[in-house]
Design a protein around this motif. Structure first.
Motif, short mmCIF file in Angstrom:
data_model
loop_
_atom_site.label_atom_id
_atom_site.label_comp_id
_atom_site.label_asym_id
_atom_site.label_seq_id
_atom_site.Cartn_x
_atom_site.Cartn_y
_atom_site.Cartn_z
N LEU A 280 0.85 -1.19 0.00
CA LEU A 280 0.00 0.00 0.00
C LEU A 280 0.88 1.24 0.00
CD1 LEU A 280 -2.51 -1.46 2.51
CD2 LEU A 280 -2.95 -0.94 0.10
N ASN B 279 -6.00 -4.85 -0.27
CA ASN B 279 -7.26 -4.10 -0.17
C ASN B 279 -8.18 -4.35 -1.36
OD1 ASN B 279 -6.99 -2.90 2.30
ND2 ASN B 279 -6.13 -0.98 1.53
N LYS C 98 -11.59 -3.27 -0.86
CA LYS C 98 -11.86 -1.85 -0.63
C LYS C 98 -11.80 -1.10 -1.97
CE LYS C 98 -10.43 -1.91 4.14
NZ LYS C 98 -9.37 -2.90 4.42
N VAL D 118 -7.40 2.82 -2.78
CA VAL D 118 -6.54 2.32 -1.70
C VAL D 118 -6.08 0.90 -1.95
CG1 VAL D 118 -7.43 3.89 0.03
CG2 VAL D 118 -8.57 1.70 -0.30
N SER E 134 -2.16 7.14 3.28
CA SER E 134 -2.73 8.24 4.06
C SER E 134 -1.86 9.49 4.04
CB SER E 134 -2.99 7.80 5.49
OG SER E 134 -1.85 7.20 6.04
N ARG F 56 -5.42 11.38 -2.43
CA ARG F 56 -5.40 9.94 -2.61
C ARG F 56 -6.41 9.43 -3.64
NH1 ARG F 56 -5.75 6.62 2.85
NH2 ARG F 56 -7.81 7.53 3.03
N LEU F 57 -7.60 10.05 -3.67
CA LEU F 57 -8.63 9.54 -4.57
C LEU F 57 -8.23 9.73 -6.04
CD1 LEU F 57 -11.89 10.72 -2.78
CD2 LEU F 57 -10.68 8.54 -2.57
N TYR G 299 -15.90 13.49 -5.79
CA TYR G 299 -14.89 13.81 -4.79
C TYR G 299 -13.63 14.38 -5.43
CZ TYR G 299 -17.67 11.31 -1.38
OH TYR G 299 -18.67 10.92 -0.57
N GLU H 18 -7.66 4.86 8.82
CA GLU H 18 -6.43 4.70 8.05
C GLU H 18 -5.74 3.38 8.36
OE1 GLU H 18 -5.82 6.38 5.61
OE2 GLU H 18 -6.95 8.23 5.94
N SER I 45 -7.14 0.59 8.91
CA SER I 45 -7.77 -0.48 8.13
C SER I 45 -7.45 -0.34 6.65
CB SER I 45 -9.27 -0.51 8.37
OG SER I 45 -9.91 0.48 7.60
N VAL I 46 -6.99 0.85 6.24
CA VAL I 46 -6.62 1.05 4.84
C VAL I 46 -5.14 0.69 4.62
CG1 VAL I 46 -6.19 2.78 3.06
CG2 VAL I 46 -8.32 2.84 4.34
N LEU J 79 -20.58 4.79 3.48
CA LEU J 79 -19.54 5.07 2.49
C LEU J 79 -18.45 4.00 2.50
CD1 LEU J 79 -18.98 8.90 3.06
CD2 LEU J 79 -20.16 7.82 1.15
N VAL K 247 -14.60 2.83 2.68
CA VAL K 247 -13.67 3.31 3.69
C VAL K 247 -12.85 4.52 3.22
CG1 VAL K 247 -12.03 1.53 3.03
CG2 VAL K 247 -11.78 2.65 5.21
N GLU K 248 -12.43 4.53 1.94
CA GLU K 248 -11.59 5.64 1.51
C GLU K 248 -12.39 6.94 1.45
OE1 GLU K 248 -12.56 3.14 -0.26
OE2 GLU K 248 -12.88 3.58 -2.38
N LEU K 249 -13.71 6.82 1.29
CA LEU K 249 -14.52 8.03 1.28
C LEU K 249 -14.86 8.48 2.70
CD1 LEU K 249 -16.79 7.48 -1.85
CD2 LEU K 249 -14.63 8.68 -1.64
N SER L 71 -12.69 8.30 5.00
CA SER L 71 -11.46 9.02 5.28
C SER L 71 -11.47 10.39 4.61
CB SER L 71 -10.28 8.17 4.79
OG SER L 71 -9.23 8.98 4.41
N GLU L 72 -11.96 10.44 3.38
CA GLU L 72 -12.06 11.71 2.67
C GLU L 72 -12.98 12.67 3.43
OE1 GLU L 72 -10.40 12.82 0.27
OE2 GLU L 72 -11.53 14.58 -0.33
#
Lengths: 622, 421
Positions: free
Chosen positions: A54, A85, A88, A92, A430, A435-436, A546, B166, B168-169, B381, B383-385, B387-388
């Protein structure tokens, strides 16, 4: 007799930073020399046999997007690919793979030995050639002068390295290497601020003495995701890793012998990483945890060495053997090489600028662990940046700087050069505020065009990117142009909000609960779109609302950087700036706020002062 | 920063005038005029001498950098409050090369040096402008950093939630929970509730800061202007027997038991052919409708139903003539019942201020709204969102006053989870 050789760029060190630096400079057209001690150094995975992860996987993709070599070598040497991930979101997810050490070394060597514009020299560098504050090349221990317009130093943990196994310590580089005192002395003359860090390795186990039958397995992904945009699938045979655990008995042995550990016995002063603690650290700091996971990673297909990931240590050899044998499946294990801790000097990375050039000298660049980072990927990414900039400098061109808004590379270098480090710096997703948008799936879209413009990206990548990008844009336009009403969708059997507003097929792709397969089969606009393009469109659509906000923020970041400072600022009279900053500002005379920001030691308060002074002057003029 | 000075007290004649100096060398500059002052934070009684001439006897004091209002070295000269004395002292400082401060420059330095955050500065501005007791209390809470203290706590929740997310990410392949632990969402909900409570308290706090409006409404000749004059204790409105005397809205600002209140006298409500009076009546209706409270006056006890809102009062203005209608009876002629009316009004307004938070500026409200909005429905949401969303919330709180970054998350992750394969 004095030998002299002439180059544009000389790269010192054949680790991952050196490899990328040398190949990048060579791709830029610079006549490049890679000088390293031994042939065996090239492509060595000195710590764990894995690439990616990651944040780290993102870096590999970015290096690959700029036509670097790490991704392609890793794809050929990979023996277990896992997309971390996977469950997810795409922003990420990070590609990671276990490496076959031998294949990695062989391929790396094959790549650099046949690289155009690149010459390999095996020698110990004993001195820097200097003319005032300009570095003019290096001198080898066997008396050869390698003259160059710029030098990239990627010497890893060699500076003042000390190895600790329990209470025994000795000066050295990595296992079996000799520490390079001569070069260290030459670097010391630059009088750069130094710090001390430590890192540890676990004992290496003999896989033939492990009872694999009783252990859980961790297989790779069914559909391996590789690193390079030029590859589709792994080449080598794929294998699984084993998993075992520490237990109270393991912890008891470790606890009872803490005073014999180099780290706890007080022999080590350097700071270790928080994310890769030694097993001693884990047992002490997380005393309530009765067990820790240990991954048993084979180091290669034809290699019985096993890397037990999770138990790096600086305990004495006999203690290592005793605690390792408490674990399930390892009852009769033999240790091939004991774990050890390395302590080394790093240069405070605030002493280099965003192009990785040493601020107080000319023609010298630093990349990799010397800048306080850890990890092959972090080293490779810095190597690439240093190589590009060393070549640019050799060609009298402006430096290239990566931004936080365009890449993890930019995030890392900005973190390093503006904040310095207190532990070995490792990339995490992080750390990237954008990041997105900075995803592993779009590194090529973010960076390859820039690479092509710089002359850094060669064929066949340039053409292959152009084709991929054209297909992407065509598909995206087609999907954005086709607007569908909720009634039409309902007629086709989709459950969507009947709010009367039409949505484009692109927007529909981003809806969390849409059945994409059905969508594809219902609309002819999807015809001819390949799976990988579709996947990327989906990712872009998912985050579009976003990322729009993020790109506004990114724009704001760039804008604030481009604020032009008042040209007639008298830094001393402003007050509030330290004498050192006043001196540096007077020297650098930054035109924009961004340039001022890059000055070593510049603080947010200092920037505010410059900004406020500029604003006051503007108001007075108005 | 360069050395600045300014007269800190209002210009003109007074008991004492204070000149404040801030910047490197503030102490030395003051000492040039009054002689040596060995210790900081000690008051020295000295002669102020310029070019060999005794100008004044002063009290002088200095504060070391780091322990002063601006964060820089500060000196203060307390002169006798005579303009001619101040002028001489100012000239002496100018001769030394000191620069007169720009408006707000001392406070700006306090901000740049990290002595005050933005919300505190806004509070300080309010404190300096406060006219009533409630305004003073509200401003002092803001100026003394109460919002910053709250935001510090919010920030710690945000960091904890962020660290859980974070972890968990970024450590998916480690021994950490794969799903975001429920604790993160509990923190997010708690934070949102707190921020929303502040937002809810905004309008009350804003009223305290800006003052309440109370409109006197009713038919012509009900005694509205007489009441206003009585409340104002002077003749602000023309009073006559002719219906429709009051045409425009007349405002009187007053301190009602500590609350800033503006009382509005409005045109009597009736059908009229007079263009000017009609405009006045429209205006009266609009202002009355927007006011925080209305006093409905009439001789019949009736009210204009379209303007009546809960919390309003019916007032009869002719108790001296024996009219006993409405909630309160007063006599604008004798002043009888006026105190009772004021008490009743204050009770009703005080009810409205009970919920007041410390956020009283539109700017602060905007950032808090962004922060609260970002925390809505995060459970749904990916998870990354999540966080966002936390980042968006965080940067809103950042803009409100402070700073936070990724390193804060990482610190907490490493201290709460055993990370490291």
């Amino acid at each position: 007799m004095l030998h002299v050789k002439q180059f544009d760029v000389v790269v010192v060190g054949g680790g991952h930073a050196g490899l990328e630096a040398a190949t990048a400079a060579a791709r830029m057209g610079a006549k490049t020399c890679l000088v390293t001690m031994r042939r065996e150094d090239i492509g060595t995975l000195s710590c764990n046999p894995a690439i990616g992860g990651l944040g780290k996987g993102h870096l590999v993709r970015e290096v690959d997007a700029l036509d670097g070599v790490m991704g392609r070598i890793a794809d050929r040497a990979g023996i277990q690919f896992r997309l971390l991930n996977r469950r997810k979101g795409p922003a990420v997810q990070g590609p990671r793979a276990q490496m076959d050490r031998a294949i990695y070394r062989r391929v790396a060597l094959e790549v650099v030995e046949n690289y155009p514009n690149l010459e390999l020299i095996y020698a110990e560098v004993s001195d820097l050639l200097r003319q005032g504050d300009t570095i003019k090349g290096v001198q080898t221990a066997d008396g050869i002068e390698l003259h160059a317009r710029s030098v990239v130093v990627t010497t890893g943990t060699f500076l003042n390295g000390t190895i600790h196994i329990g209470d025994v310590s000795r000066k050295a580089g990595r296992w079996g290497d000799k520490a390079s005192a001569g070069l260290a002395g030459a670097l010391a003359k630059l009088e750069l601020p130094l710090g001390r860090l430590k890192t540890g390795t676990p004992p290496r186990l003999d896989g033939r003495t492990i009872d694999w039958g009783v252990l859980d397995n961790q297989p790779g992904d069914d559909e391996p995701v590789v690193f390079s945009y030029l590859n589709d699938a792994p080449e080598a045979k794929q294998i699984s890793c084993g998993i075992t655990h520490t237990n109270p008995e393991t912890h008891r042995i470790i606890t009872e012998n803490l005073d014999r550990s180099a780290m706890y016995g007080g022999h080590i002063s350097g700071r270790g990483p928080r994310y890769c603690p030694s097993i001693e650290d884990k047992v002490v700091r997380f005393a309530d945890k009765g067990s820790h996971q240990v991954f048993l990673e084979p180091e290669g297909l034809d290699d019985f060495t096993v890397y037990p990931n999770g138990i790096s240590t600086s305990l004495p050899e006999d203690v290592q053997l005793r605690y390792v044998r408490t674990m399930k499946g390892l009852e009769n294990v033999e240790i091939l090489q004991p774990g050890y801790a390395v302590e080394y000097d790093y240069v405070d990375p605030r002493a280099v600028d965003a192009s990785l050039k040493v601020r107080k000298a000319k023609g010298i660049y630093f990349a990799g662990q010397i800048n306080g980072t850890t990890g092959y990927e972090e080293a490779a990414a810095q190597g690439l940046v240093a190589g590009v900039n060393a070549a640019r400098y050799a060609a009298s061109a402006e430096p290239v700087v990566f931004s936080r808004a365009d890449s993890y590379i930019g995030v890392m270098i900005d973190d390093l050069t503006t904040r310095g480090v207190t532990e070995p710096y490792r990339m995490f997703t992080s750390r990237a505020e954008f990041r997105l948008s900075l995803r592993a799936d779009n590194a090529d879209q973010r960076l390859t065009p820039m690479g092509i413009e710089l002359g850094l990206v060669a064929e066949p990548r340039a053409s292959s990117f152009a084709i991929r990008q054209a297909a992407y844009l065509k598909a995206r336009n087609a999907l954005e142009d086709r607007k569908v009403s909720p009634t039409e969708l309902k007629g086709l059997g989709f459950q969507v909000r009947q709010d009367g507003s039409k949505r484009s097929l692109f927007e529909l792709l981003g809806l969390a609960d849409i059945n994409v397969d059905r969508l594809v089969s219902c609309f002819s606009e999807f015809e001819g779109i390949t799976n990988s393009t579709l996947k990327q469109l989906q990712n872009d659509a998912l985050y579009s609302q976003y990322t729009e906000r993020q790109s506004r923020d990114a724009e704001a970041l760039r804008e604030s950087g481009s604020i032009v400072l008042s040209p007639d600022l008298d830094y001393e009279a402003l007050g509030g700036l330290s004498g050192e900053l006043v001196r540096k500002l007077s020297q650098a005379k930054p035109v924009t706020l961004a340039e001022a920001q890059k000055i070593e030691g510049m603080t947010p308060a200092g920037l505010t002062i410059l900004l406020a002074a500029t604003r006051i002057r503007e108001r007075k003029r108005a | 920063m360069d050395l600045i000075f300014a007269e800190a007290t209002p210009p003109g004649r007074g008991g004492v005038s204070v000149i404040r100096l801030s910047g490197n060398g503030a102490r030395a500059a003051a000492e040039k005029l009054v002689g040596s002052m060995p210790k900081p934070r000690h008051a020295y009684f000295r002669d102020l001498v310029d070019e060999g001439e005794n100008i004044d006897q002063v009290l002088a004091i200095w504060f070391a950098a780091g322990s002063s209002f601006t964060g820089e070295e500060v000196a203060e000269l307390q002169l006798h409050g005579a303009p001619v004395v101040v002028r001489r002292a100012v000239r002496a400082l100018l001769d030394q090369g000191l620069r007169p401060a720009e408006a707000g420059e001392f406070t700006r330095r306090a901000f740049l040096n990290g002595r005050m955050d933005l919300a505190e500065i806004e509070g300080l501005g309010d404190l300096l402008a406060a006219e009533t007791e409630a305004q003073r209390k509200l401003a002092l809470r803001a100026a003394s950093g109460e919002l910053a203290k709250k935001a510090e706590i919010w920030r710690s929740w945000l960091i904890e939630a962020g660290a859980l997310v974070e972890a968990s990410v970024d450590f998916a392949d480690e021994d950490v929970p794969e799903e975001v632990p429920d604790r993160a969402f509990e923190l997010i909900d708690k934070l949102r509730t707190e921020i929303e409570r502040e937002i809810d308290g905004f309008s009350a706090a804003e009223r305290i800061r800006e003052g309440f409006e109370i409109a006197i409404v009713g038919p012509p000749n009900a005694g509205k202007s007489s009441l206003l004059n009585r409340l104002a204790k002077r003749e602000v409105a023309i009073v006559s027997d002719i219906a429709g005397t009051t045409r425009d809205v007349i405002e009187v600002r007053m301190d009602l038991h500590g609350l800033a209140v503006t009382v509005l006298d409005t045109a009597g409500l009736r059908e009229s052919d007079d263009t000017v009076e009609t405009i006045g009546i429209d205006r009266a209706r609009k202002r009355a409708a927007d006011a925080d409270m209305r006093l409905h006056m009439s001789d019949t006890g009736e009210v204009s139903p379209d303007l009546w809102k809960d919390g309003d009062l019916r007032v009869s203005g002719r108790s001296d003539l024996g009219v006993k209608l409405g909630d309160v009876q007063v006599s604008s002629v004798t002043g009888q019942g006026i105190d009772q009316l004021l008490t009743r009004i204050h009770e009703r307004l005080a009810d409205q201020t009970a919920a007041a938070g410390i956020v009283s500026h539109e700017r602060q409200l905007k950032e808090l709204s962004v922060a609260a909005m970002a925390l809505t429905d995060t459970r749904d949401l990916p998870v990354e969102l999540v966080s966002e969303s936390l980042r968006v919330c965080n940067s809103a709180l950042d803009r409100l006053l402070g700073r936070i970054d990724a390193e804060d998350y990482l610190d907490l992750i490493f201290s709460s989870f055993c990370i490291g394969k």
